[in-house]
Design an enzyme around this catalytic site. Structure first.
Site, mmCIF file in Angstrom:
data_model
loop_
_atom_site.group_PDB
_atom_site.id
_atom_site.type_symbol
_atom_site.label_atom_id
_atom_site.label_comp_id
_atom_site.label_asym_id
_atom_site.label_seq_id
_atom_site.Cartn_x
_atom_site.Cartn_y
_atom_site.Cartn_z
ATOM 1 N N LYS A 26 0.669 -1.317 -0.018
ATOM 2 C CA LYS A 26 0.086 -0.006 0.202
ATOM 3 C C LYS A 26 0.667 1.151 0.001
ATOM 4 O O LYS A 26 0.763 2.181 -0.603
ATOM 5 C CB LYS A 26 -0.909 0.050 1.475
ATOM 6 N N ARG A 71 -9.431 1.856 9.093
ATOM 7 C CA ARG A 71 -9.042 0.715 9.258
ATOM 8 C C ARG A 71 -10.087 -0.192 10.116
ATOM 9 O O ARG A 71 -10.010 -1.365 10.249
ATOM 10 C CB ARG A 71 -7.868 0.601 10.231
ATOM 11 N N ARG A 101 11.760 -6.084 5.490
ATOM 12 C CA ARG A 101 11.633 -4.723 5.246
ATOM 13 C C ARG A 101 12.239 -4.103 6.047
ATOM 14 O O ARG A 101 12.509 -4.267 7.099
ATOM 15 C CB ARG A 101 9.926 -4.404 5.264
ATOM 16 N N ARG A 161 11.137 -2.211 11.691
ATOM 17 C CA ARG A 161 10.005 -1.554 12.671
ATOM 18 C C ARG A 161 9.790 -2.683 13.557
ATOM 19 O O ARG A 161 9.960 -3.795 13.112
ATOM 20 C CB ARG A 161 8.876 -1.166 11.866
ATOM 21 N N ARG A 168 -1.013 -8.741 13.069
ATOM 22 C CA ARG A 168 -1.642 -7.786 12.450
ATOM 23 C C ARG A 168 -2.532 -8.200 11.156
ATOM 24 O O ARG A 168 -3.561 -7.658 10.975
ATOM 25 C CB ARG A 168 -0.546 -6.826 11.799
#
Ligand code: AMP
Length: 214
Positions: free
Chosen positions: A13, A88, A127, A160, A171
């Site tokens: 996204k 969300r 990531r 992160r 998540r």
């Protein structure tokens, strides 16, 4: 153009939102970044936000809605925007609807980014992001030129804390429970367009144009 970009965490996204922002000259409003900024400010609210982000839970609606509302107030909503990471859940979708209605504007599209769970876990665990300028890398598919340093600003890249495998899985569960139902809501309004979260970067602009402009 007023767009929401929606999809599971790690679907791509953020990358697509940045490309679309450039393509149409509209600001990208990323709630994850706004919330992480509030954590870095070290306020009471920031400390509360941190506990939710670290556990992979949604930050309480009243905090997120307040932050987004403040941000949207500063933008020219007629010119457009792309919202990445908001809404969300249904409460947030209703709050957004109210903000837009009060400003006499409507959403144009909800762009749904589709990606398989295996892709997501692989992508998020490799990531790395730049804490200073927000650039995003992938150690295998889009590595930085210098070992774990940002190509754009030279800062040391970070993983992160919520990109660890056990938090990623949580998540994803929350996405299924709370966020997927809003996709149904927007499908009923005929606003949803779909784009793959698994294509090569250089193909994204054409794919976006095709789904949004026909
Ligand atoms: P993201 O960078 O979009 O994956 O968001 C990272 C984390 O920030 C999420 O796991 C949530 O803890 C929090 N977050 C981001 N956007 C929202 C939102 N709209 N509502 C509640 N929490 C959010």
């Amino acid at each position: 153009m007023r767009i929401i970009i929606l999809g599971p965490p790690g679907s791509g996204k953020g990358t697509r939102a940045k490309i679309i922002g450039k393509l149409y000259g509209i600001p990208v409003i990323t709630t994850g970044d706004l919330l992480r900024e509030s954590v870095n400010q070290g306020t009471d609210q920031g400390r509360t936000v941190k506990t939710y982000i670290e556990r992979g839970e949604l930050v309480p609606d009243e905090i997120v809605i307040g932050i987004v509302e403040n941000k949207l107030k500063k933008e020219n909503l007629r010119k457009g925007f792309i919202l990445d990471g908001f809404p969300r859940n249904i409460t947030q979708a209703e709050a957004l609807d109210k903000i837009l209605r009060n400003n006499g504007v409507e959403l144009d599209f909800v762009l749904y980014v589709k990606a398989e769970p295996e892709t997501i876990v692989k992508r998020l665990s490799l990531r790395r992001s730049c804490p200073k300028c927000g650039a995003i890398y992938h150690l295998k598919d889009k590595p930085p030129k210098n070992d774990e340093m940002c190509d754009e600003c030279g800062s040391r890249l970070l993983q992160r804390s919520d990109d660890r495998e056990e938090v990623i899985l949580h998540r994803l569960e929350i996405y299924e429970e709370s966020t997927r139902p809003i996709l149904e809501l927007y499908l009923n309004q005929g606003k949803v367009r779909e784009i793959s979260g698994e294509m090569e970067m250089n193909k994204i602009p054409d794919a976006v144009r095709m789904v949004l402009e026909g």
